[in-house]
Design an enzyme around this catalytic site. Structure first.
Site, PDB file in Angstrom:
ATOM      1  N   CYS A   2       0.837  -1.195   0.000  1.00  0.00           N
ATOM      2  CA  CYS A   2       0.000   0.000   0.000  1.00  0.00           C
ATOM      3  C   CYS A   2       0.873   1.247   0.000  1.00  0.00           C
ATOM      4  CB  CYS A   2      -0.955   0.045   1.173  1.00  0.00           C
ATOM      5  SG  CYS A   2      -2.023  -1.390   1.350  1.00  0.00           S
ATOM      6  N   ARG A  27       5.510  -0.789  -4.457  1.00  0.00           N
ATOM      7  CA  ARG A  27       5.086  -1.430  -3.209  1.00  0.00           C
ATOM      8  C   ARG A  27       4.009  -2.484  -3.451  1.00  0.00           C
ATOM      9  NH1 ARG A  27       6.579   1.644   1.256  1.00  0.00           N
ATOM     10  NH2 ARG A  27       4.811   0.979   2.493  1.00  0.00           N
ATOM     11  N   TRP A  74      -3.419  -2.543  -1.324  1.00  0.00           N
ATOM     12  CA  TRP A  74      -3.155  -3.980  -1.485  1.00  0.00           C
ATOM     13  C   TRP A  74      -4.147  -4.686  -0.575  1.00  0.00           C
ATOM     14  CZ3 TRP A  74      -1.082  -8.146   1.460  1.00  0.00           C
ATOM     15  CH2 TRP A  74      -0.572  -9.213   0.713  1.00  0.00           C
ATOM     16  N   ASN A  98      -2.838   2.154   5.774  1.00  0.00           N
ATOM     17  CA  ASN A  98      -2.038   0.949   5.585  1.00  0.00           C
ATOM     18  C   ASN A  98      -2.032   0.198   6.912  1.00  0.00           C
ATOM     19  OD1 ASN A  98      -1.422   2.023   3.109  1.00  0.00           O
ATOM     20  ND2 ASN A  98       0.699   2.536   3.614  1.00  0.00           N
ATOM     21  N   GLY A  99      -2.248  -1.109   6.875  1.00  0.00           N
ATOM     22  CA  GLY A  99      -2.229  -1.892   8.107  1.00  0.00           C
ATOM     23  C   GLY A  99      -3.513  -2.665   8.284  1.00  0.00           C
ATOM     24  N   GLU A 499      17.058 -18.894  -3.112  1.00  0.00           N
ATOM     25  CA  GLU A 499      16.809 -17.534  -3.605  1.00  0.00           C
ATOM     26  C   GLU A 499      16.523 -17.541  -5.105  1.00  0.00           C
ATOM     27  OE1 GLU A 499      16.506 -13.306  -3.716  1.00  0.00           O
ATOM     28  OE2 GLU A 499      16.143 -14.867  -2.221  1.00  0.00           O
ATOM     29  N   LYS A 503      13.069 -16.129  -6.787  1.00  0.00           N
ATOM     30  CA  LYS A 503      13.019 -15.102  -7.821  1.00  0.00           C
ATOM     31  C   LYS A 503      12.175 -15.565  -9.004  1.00  0.00           C
ATOM     32  CE  LYS A 503      13.990 -12.277  -6.025  1.00  0.00           C
ATOM     33  NZ  LYS A 503      14.412 -12.524  -4.670  1.00  0.00           N
ATOM     34  N   GLU A 506       8.436 -15.733  -8.058  1.00  0.00           N
ATOM     35  CA  GLU A 506       7.878 -14.415  -7.768  1.00  0.00           C
ATOM     36  C   GLU A 506       7.427 -13.686  -9.025  1.00  0.00           C
ATOM     37  OE1 GLU A 506       9.793 -12.329  -3.847  1.00  0.00           O
ATOM     38  OE2 GLU A 506      11.143 -12.594  -5.555  1.00  0.00           O
ATOM     39  N   HIS A 522      15.859 -37.848  -1.555  1.00  0.00           N
ATOM     40  CA  HIS A 522      14.863 -38.010  -0.496  1.00  0.00           C
ATOM     41  C   HIS A 522      13.518 -37.414  -0.917  1.00  0.00           C
ATOM     42  CE1 HIS A 522      17.755 -39.506   2.498  1.00  0.00           C
ATOM     43  NE2 HIS A 522      18.613 -38.678   1.913  1.00  0.00           N
ATOM     44  N   LYS A 621       6.318  -4.733  -1.935  1.00  0.00           N
ATOM     45  CA  LYS A 621       7.734  -4.525  -1.642  1.00  0.00           C
ATOM     46  C   LYS A 621       8.008  -4.564  -0.151  1.00  0.00           C
ATOM     47  CE  LYS A 621      11.970  -3.655  -2.756  1.00  0.00           C
ATOM     48  NZ  LYS A 621      12.751  -4.697  -3.429  1.00  0.00           N
TER      49      LYS A 621
END
Length: 626
Positions: A2, A27, A74, A98-99, A499, A503, A506, A522, A621
């Site tokens: 947001c 964001r 968001w 926001n929150g 990572e 990426k 995402e 395994h 973000k």
């Protein structure tokens, strides 16, 4: 997560707000809106989707006025829609938020019982009702009404409020979500992050927890939760707005991958002394007696920063011989963690506002641990929380305790998928590992010099890797057609595999998993067939030969092997359909090189698929809610 922008001054506010919201698109958001107070009252425009949809609405029905607030949302409570988009209003009061209001159900039930009607599914609308009610009940001004509303709310928030009754004021308040106010000449600004207002002012104050700010043309008044004024000197922002532009790159992420050699060089610059074989951790207090007394270090982080912490564990344990645990902050805060005075807690966060990591720091401090952080944003919430410790413990625990923040110098990172944040965090962790090793007596001057010289050479080696970008295209074209991709690595390359998989998933929305290569048999080996690309990090690690064995196993089952190998290694290269080389470096530092091809791979796969590289769906973000 947001974005908020506000303006009060002599200029028409809508264009200023829209420009600021545009700079906060990184964001992540799913709707946008503005509220403007003018001579005729309160005017609101909202739209689902990208900011361009709101711009179209305002082009058709312009709104005039010099005081206003804007928001990119968001979704948390209520689906993305025009009705759920912010700002929300009631009785001449408009709010952006926001929150999350944790007690929103109880508050809404009480308000409905009094006859209030709600027009959205959001928790945010409750703020407008509470503030309007406080004004009707005789609150002396808008700031007092906001204080009264906040006293009833449990949860996290960064809010901005305007009222038709106070057309030249904005009131903002913060608790656990970032908010910054900017000082101009005859005008005042408000935003979730500095880039939104940097073209107008460089003098800012980051609001502290529980603080409220009253913005007018004449200036900004900051109050504590007790309504008492607080004097805060503005901080001067030195980096330019140009630093947040694409500079000719197709996407911010692409630009930020290329910026990594410079960012790492900036992070280590001035902190290395080859003559002394030591490191200056500017911003962190860490004494020798305390360092030697430590029994363990606990890293708390989320996402990419957690992966950096996994690499940092290897660095710190190898150089400082200090046991390290790496915790997901969202798990750490909800169990009964065993930490105490002989535990050092290290928080890692790009934004410094990650809600779970901030909560984990507070929990560690409550249990007696000292806390430090590695962060990219000066003055953010986590660095502020790590800036102090209980001085009454210093004598009892044998010397001063640790506190403070080691700031990376990555500069603004606009792409939602972190790139340079990761590599600069690794550089910061290596600096911390060397410093701890010197303080604890586990690292000699000569050994430290060798490690630091290797670190000093890293930016040049990273630049060599960045220039190999075109060689990734065959791998990218193959992975763009896949449904699943598996990343394998051992030792220091296991966090890189995690990572790299993160990426890819995402920004391309392809299912990807990172695995320790030794775990392939395994379970994951059952997935391997002719349709699955396998990305193997086969650099010269201690278990290098074992990794070659994994590559042979994949080939035997028809899997397509693509590898990142050390320069000059023809053996590993011969086992891969395509091999990307990285310069040879000490194993602890190789992750800063081997991650670069994986970042490029994710980027080009996403670009080939046509997904939104910089603003992938459902992601934000700065994750400032749980």
């Amino acid at each position: 997560m947001c974005g908020i922008v506000g303006y009060v001054g002599p200029r028409p506010c809508v264009d200023i707000i829209l420009s600021g919201l545009k700079r906060l698109e990184y964001r992540g958001y799913d709707s946008a809106g503005v509220a403007v107070v003018n001579g005729t009252g309160l005017a609101i425009a909202r739209s689902k989707g990208k900011l361009k949809n709101l711009v179209a609405v305002l082009a058709e029905k312009p709104i005039a006025g010099c005081t206003g607030i804007g928001h990119t949302r968001w979704a948390t409570h209520g689906k993305p829609s025009d009705e759920n988009a912010h700002p929300h209003s009631y009785a001449g009061v408009a709010v952006v938020h926001n929150g999350i209001i944790e007690n929103h159900l109880e508050l809404k039930a009480a308000l409905c019982a009094k006859g209030h009607k709600f027009s959205s599914e959001t928790d945010t609308e409750i703020f407008a009702h509470l503030i309007a009610g406080a004004l009707d009940a005789g609150a002396r001004d808008l700031a007092a009404a906001v204080h009264a509303a906040l006293d009833q709310v449990s949860g996290t928030y960064a809010i901005a409020v305007v009222s038709a009754k106070r057309p030249e004021e904005i009131v903002a308040a913060k608790n656990a979500s970032p908010l910054v106010v900017g000082f101009g000449k005859g005008e005042s600004f408000l935003a979730s992050d500095v880039p939104a207002i940097l073209e107008h002012t460089r003098d800012v104050v980051y609001l502290e927890e529980g603080e409220l700010a009253l913005l007018t043309q004449a200036g900004i008044r900051i109050e504590g939760p007790d309504s008492q004024p607080r004097t805060r000197a503005p901080r001067r922002i030195e980096w330019s707005a140009v630093a947040a532009e694409k500079e000719g790159h197709k996407h911010f992420m692409h630009k930020e991958i290329f910026e990594q050699p410079r960012a790492v060089a900036d992070t280590i610059r001035g902190r290395i002394s080859l003559e002394q074989g030591d490191v200056t951790l500017d911003g962190i207090e860490l004494g020798e007696e305390y360092a030697r007394s430590l029994e363990r270090l606990v890293v708390v982080a989320c996402g990419t920063s957690w992966h950096a912490g996994l690499s940092g564990r290897l660095m710190i344990e190898a150089l400082a011989r200090l046991p390290v645990e790496v915790e997901l902050a969202s798990e750490f805060r909800y169990r009964d963690p065993i930490v105490g005075p002989k535990t050092l807690c290290l928080a890692i966060s790009q934004s410094g506002e990650t809600a779970d990591t901030l909560a984990a720091v507070k929990e560690a401090k409550r249990r007696g641990a000292s806390c430090i952080s590695i962060c990219n944003v000066v003055g953010a919430a986590i660095p502020r929380e790590c800036a102090e410790h209980d001085s009454s413990r210093a004598g009892a625990e044998g010397g001063s305790l640790a506190k403070g923040t080691l700031y990376t110098h990555a500069g603004p990172e606009i792409g939602v998928a972190s790139t340079k944040a990761f590599t600069t965090q690794l550089a910061g962790l290596f600096l911390l590992a060397v410093r701890l090793g010197r303080l604890r007596g586990t690292l000699s001057t000569e050994a430290a010099r060798a490690h630091l010289e290797a670190l000093r050479q890293l930016p040049l080696l990273m630049d060599q890797v960045v220039r190999q970008e075109p060689s990734l295209m065959p791998v990218a074209r193959r992975c763009a057609q896949a449904r699943d991709v598996l990343f394998l690595g051992r030792g220091g390359q296991f966090p890189v595999a995690l990572e790299g998989a993160l990426k890819l998933k995402e920004i391309s929305y392809i299912h990807a998993e990172g695995y320790a290569a030794g775990e392939m048999k395994h379970g994951p080996i059952a997935l391997i067939d002719e349709a699955m690309p396998i990305i193997v990090l086969a650099t010269k690690e201690p278990a290098y030969e074992k990794t070659l064995g994994n590559m042979e196993e994949v080939r035997a089952r028809g899997g397509h092997v693509f590898a990142v190998v050390s320069e000059g290694d023809t053996l590993a290269a011969s086992l891969a359909e395509v091999a990307i080389t990285v310069p040879q470096a000490p194993p602890l530092l190789v992750p800063l090189l081997s991650i670069l091809p994986l970042q490029f791979l994710a980027y080009h796969v996403a670009d080939l698929k046509g997904t939104d590289v910089d603003q992938p769906r459902n992601l934000a973000k700065s994750v400032t809610v749980e």
